[in-house]
Design a protein around this motif. Structure first.
Motif, PDB file in Angstrom:
ATOM      1  N   UNK A 163     -15.705 -79.349  33.676  1.00 39.85           N
ATOM      2  CA  UNK A 163     -15.682 -77.928  33.350  1.00 39.85           C
ATOM      3  C   UNK A 163     -14.749 -77.621  32.189  1.00 39.85           C
ATOM      4  N   UNK A 164     -13.610 -78.290  32.141  1.00 39.41           N
ATOM      5  CA  UNK A 164     -12.683 -78.070  31.034  1.00 39.41           C
ATOM      6  C   UNK A 164     -13.279 -78.546  29.707  1.00 39.41           C
ATOM      7  N   UNK A 165     -13.990 -79.670  29.758  1.00 37.63           N
ATOM      8  CA  UNK A 165     -14.628 -80.167  28.537  1.00 37.63           C
ATOM      9  C   UNK A 165     -15.676 -79.182  28.052  1.00 37.63           C
ATOM     10  N   UNK A 166     -16.452 -78.645  28.966  1.00 37.79           N
ATOM     11  CA  UNK A 166     -17.485 -77.676  28.572  1.00 37.79           C
ATOM     12  C   UNK A 166     -16.856 -76.428  27.956  1.00 37.79           C
ATOM     13  N   UNK A 167     -15.761 -75.964  28.557  1.00 41.92           N
ATOM     14  CA  UNK A 167     -15.067 -74.799  27.987  1.00 41.92           C
ATOM     15  C   UNK A 167     -14.498 -75.142  26.616  1.00 41.92           C
ATOM     16  N   UNK A 168     -13.946 -76.334  26.486  1.00 46.75           N
ATOM     17  CA  UNK A 168     -13.369 -76.753  25.213  1.00 46.75           C
ATOM     18  C   UNK A 168     -14.433 -76.799  24.118  1.00 46.75           C
ATOM     19  N   UNK A 169     -15.599 -77.343  24.457  1.00 46.52           N
ATOM     20  CA  UNK A 169     -16.677 -77.430  23.473  1.00 46.52           C
ATOM     21  C   UNK A 169     -17.203 -76.046  23.092  1.00 46.52           C
ATOM     22  N   UNK A 170     -17.252 -75.139  24.059  1.00 45.27           N
ATOM     23  CA  UNK A 170     -17.695 -73.783  23.763  1.00 45.27           C
ATOM     24  C   UNK A 170     -16.745 -73.108  22.769  1.00 45.27           C
ATOM     25  N   UNK A 171     -15.448 -73.319  22.975  1.00 46.60           N
ATOM     26  CA  UNK A 171     -14.478 -72.712  22.078  1.00 46.60           C
ATOM     27  C   UNK A 171     -14.547 -73.332  20.682  1.00 46.60           C
ATOM     28  N   UNK A 172     -14.742 -74.643  20.612  1.00 50.40           N
ATOM     29  CA  UNK A 172     -14.866 -75.298  19.309  1.00 50.40           C
ATOM     30  C   UNK A 172     -16.103 -74.803  18.567  1.00 50.40           C
ATOM     31  N   UNK A 173     -17.205 -74.599  19.296  1.00 45.71           N
ATOM     32  CA  UNK A 173     -18.419 -74.076  18.676  1.00 45.71           C
ATOM     33  C   UNK A 173     -18.168 -72.695  18.072  1.00 45.71           C
ATOM     34  N   UNK A 174     -17.442 -71.858  18.786  1.00 45.71           N
ATOM     35  CA  UNK A 174     -17.149 -70.519  18.275  1.00 45.71           C
ATOM     36  C   UNK A 174     -16.295 -70.589  17.007  1.00 45.71           C
ATOM     37  N   UNK A 175     -15.322 -71.500  16.988  1.00 44.20           N
ATOM     38  CA  UNK A 175     -14.451 -71.601  15.821  1.00 44.20           C
ATOM     39  C   UNK A 175     -15.220 -72.102  14.601  1.00 44.20           C
ATOM     40  N   UNK A 176     -16.049 -73.127  14.785  1.00 46.86           N
ATOM     41  CA  UNK A 176     -16.824 -73.660  13.665  1.00 46.86           C
ATOM     42  C   UNK A 176     -17.826 -72.623  13.171  1.00 46.86           C
ATOM     43  N   UNK A 177     -18.455 -71.924  14.090  1.00 45.54           N
ATOM     44  CA  UNK A 177     -19.405 -70.873  13.689  1.00 45.54           C
ATOM     45  C   UNK A 177     -18.704 -69.768  12.900  1.00 45.54           C
ATOM     46  N   UNK A 178     -17.466 -69.453  13.281  1.00 46.15           N
ATOM     47  CA  UNK A 178     -16.711 -68.445  12.556  1.00 46.15           C
ATOM     48  C   UNK A 178     -16.457 -68.879  11.112  1.00 46.15           C
ATOM     49  N   UNK A 179     -16.112 -70.145  10.925  1.00 54.15           N
ATOM     50  CA  UNK A 179     -15.899 -70.660   9.572  1.00 54.15           C
ATOM     51  C   UNK A 179     -17.182 -70.616   8.751  1.00 54.15           C
ATOM     52  N   UNK A 180     -18.309 -70.930   9.388  1.00 53.60           N
ATOM     53  CA  UNK A 180     -19.578 -70.927   8.674  1.00 53.60           C
ATOM     54  C   UNK A 180     -20.002 -69.504   8.305  1.00 53.60           C
ATOM     55  N   UNK A 181     -19.820 -68.571   9.204  1.00 49.49           N
ATOM     56  CA  UNK A 181     -20.202 -67.185   8.919  1.00 49.49           C
ATOM     57  C   UNK A 181     -19.316 -66.557   7.852  1.00 49.49           C
ATOM     58  N   UNK A 182     -18.049 -67.001   7.804  1.00 48.54           N
ATOM     59  CA  UNK A 182     -17.129 -66.431   6.838  1.00 48.54           C
ATOM     60  C   UNK A 182     -17.283 -66.975   5.435  1.00 48.54           C
ATOM     61  N   UNK A 183     -18.237 -67.896   5.242  1.00 54.67           N
ATOM     62  CA  UNK A 183     -18.488 -68.485   3.926  1.00 54.67           C
ATOM     63  C   UNK A 183     -17.204 -69.067   3.328  1.00 54.67           C
ATOM     64  N   UNK A 184     -16.492 -69.784   4.174  1.00 53.81           N
ATOM     65  CA  UNK A 184     -15.231 -70.380   3.754  1.00 53.81           C
ATOM     66  C   UNK A 184     -15.389 -71.859   3.396  1.00 53.81           C
ATOM     67  N   UNK A 185     -16.606 -72.384   3.507  1.00 56.13           N
ATOM     68  CA  UNK A 185     -16.833 -73.809   3.330  1.00 56.13           C
ATOM     69  C   UNK A 185     -17.701 -74.047   2.108  1.00 56.13           C
ATOM     70  N   UNK A 186     -17.462 -75.166   1.442  1.00 56.42           N
ATOM     71  CA  UNK A 186     -18.373 -75.563   0.372  1.00 56.42           C
ATOM     72  C   UNK A 186     -19.602 -76.233   0.975  1.00 56.42           C
ATOM     73  N   UNK A 187     -20.510 -76.692   0.154  1.00 57.16           N
ATOM     74  CA  UNK A 187     -21.784 -77.219   0.659  1.00 57.16           C
ATOM     75  C   UNK A 187     -21.582 -78.446   1.537  1.00 57.16           C
ATOM     76  N   UNK A 188     -20.706 -79.372   1.123  1.00 56.30           N
ATOM     77  CA  UNK A 188     -20.471 -80.569   1.931  1.00 56.30           C
ATOM     78  C   UNK A 188     -19.794 -80.218   3.249  1.00 56.30           C
ATOM     79  N   UNK A 189     -18.832 -79.333   3.193  1.00 52.56           N
ATOM     80  CA  UNK A 189     -18.148 -78.920   4.420  1.00 52.56           C
ATOM     81  C   UNK A 189     -19.081 -78.148   5.339  1.00 52.56           C
ATOM     82  N   UNK A 190     -19.975 -77.360   4.764  1.00 54.51           N
ATOM     83  CA  UNK A 190     -20.948 -76.614   5.572  1.00 54.51           C
ATOM     84  C   UNK A 190     -21.868 -77.574   6.325  1.00 54.51           C
ATOM     85  N   UNK A 191     -22.302 -78.628   5.650  1.00 51.20           N
ATOM     86  CA  UNK A 191     -23.160 -79.616   6.307  1.00 51.20           C
ATOM     87  C   UNK A 191     -22.389 -80.364   7.393  1.00 51.20           C
ATOM     88  N   UNK A 192     -21.129 -80.637   7.136  1.00 51.22           N
ATOM     89  CA  UNK A 192     -20.317 -81.290   8.163  1.00 51.22           C
ATOM     90  C   UNK A 192     -20.140 -80.377   9.372  1.00 51.22           C
TER      91      UNK A 192
END
Length: 321
Positions: free
Chosen positions: A190-219
């Motif tokens: 359960x902790x791993x699932x919660x951890x992954x959910x939070x990581x997904x939210x953080x990465x999605x926030x970076x992608x939506x904020x257009x803070x990444x270049x093309x290579x970083x966006x693909x990563x």
């Protein structure tokens, strides 16, 4: 403790920091603070103009406090990381990230294995990191890998529990040990699932904020795909945990039914002797066997025979196994 890393040929090199003067001599790409004291907080504020959040601020679970951009343009993120300890249960440690002046600042209370892995791999893989954003994405990617390793450990532990549950002899002590192990693995899953959910939210926030270049966006997209695959594995492990829990509880009920069956058989077997004793214990004058010389041995033999006969019948039917 304050750890400062500079970028040299795509490698992260740690610079030892003992005093404020040591900090003034370097141009870091990543400043990592583990349970910083007041002096270290003051150094960061004076040198870089970054105010580090306190422990209560780091643990704030409000969405508006976890991902936001400050008035001065600094980007603030709060992300959960998994910490497994050998001498205790696993737990979630919240890390505060601040992206300011092309540097990454991280604040947390415990030294995390994900951070150690990133530092070790960045030193051995030249060219893997180009700027502070690469460091942050590498932390998230390593976090997904660390969670995947933890899920593999859960699966192996559940296989061991499964072998014990499905063995031929399964005692109450075995059941207690199995339930304890299953509960521990369920909590970690359960902790791993919660951890992954939070990581997904953080990465999605970076992608939506257009803070990444093309290579970083693909990563970042690859990190999200990895997390998606881990979600399916956690669901599989939850199903396996539920099956083992139901099987263990079922075996406990079987063992309890065996005990109840013994008492049921004993009570039924002693009903005929009790009836015979009741008949010959009645206070009537006209009892034919009352004055009979062999009356007492006869009644004893009759009671013993009436007790043995049900046991033989139950054994023949297989009810005593």
């Amino acid at each position: 403790m304050i750890n400062v890393f500079v970028l040299q040929n795509g490698r992260l090199n740690q610079v030892p920091i003992e005093t404020r003067e040591d900090l003034e001599k370097v141009a870091p790409v990543w400043v990592d603070l583990t349970d910083p004291n007041d002096d270290e907080r003051a150094w960061v504020k004076t040198m870089y103009g970054v105010i580090l959040p306190g422990e209560d601020e780091v643990k704030d679970i409000e969405a508006s406090a976890r991902y936001y951009e400050a008035e001065n343009g600094d980007l603030h993120l709060r992300t959960d990381f998994l910490l497994e300890e050998d001498d205790g249960p696993s737990r979630i440690v919240t890390v505060a990230f601040i992206l300011a002046k092309k540097m990454l600042f991280s604040v947390h209370t415990d030294d995390l294995p994900v951070f150690r892995l990133v530092r070790m791999r960045a030193r051995s893989r030249p060219g893997s990191i180009a700027d502070y954003m690469d460091v942050l994405l590498d932390l998230y990617a390593t976090d997904a890998e660390y969670s995947a390793d933890a899920l593999e450990g859960i699966y192996q532990n559940l296989e061991e529990v499964s072998g014990r549950v499905l063995q031929e002899e399964f005692t109450d002590k075995d059941a207690a040990d199995a339930l304890s192990a299953i509960a521990h693995e369920e909590d970690l899953n359960g902790r791993i699932r919660r951890n992954m959910m939070d990581t997904r939210r953080a990465v999605s926030f970076l992608m939506r904020g257009r803070l990444l270049n093309s290579e970083q966006f693909e990563e970042a997209r690859q990190i999200l795909r990895d997390i998606e695959s881990l979600d399916g594995h956690t669901s599989f492990l939850f199903d396996k945990i539920n099956f083992l829990m139901d099987a263990t509880v079922g075996f406990i009920n079987i063992n309890q039914n065996k005990i109840i069956k013994i008492f049921s058989v004993a009570s039924v077997a002693f009903l005929p002797p009790t009836l015979i004793a009741s008949v010959y214990g009645m206070n009537f004058k006209l009892l034919p066997e009352l004055n009979w010389t062999y009356g007492y041995p006869w009644s004893l033999g009759l009671m013993i025979t009436s007790a043995i006969a049900p046991f033989l019948y139950f054994r023949h039917r297989g009810w005593l196994k």
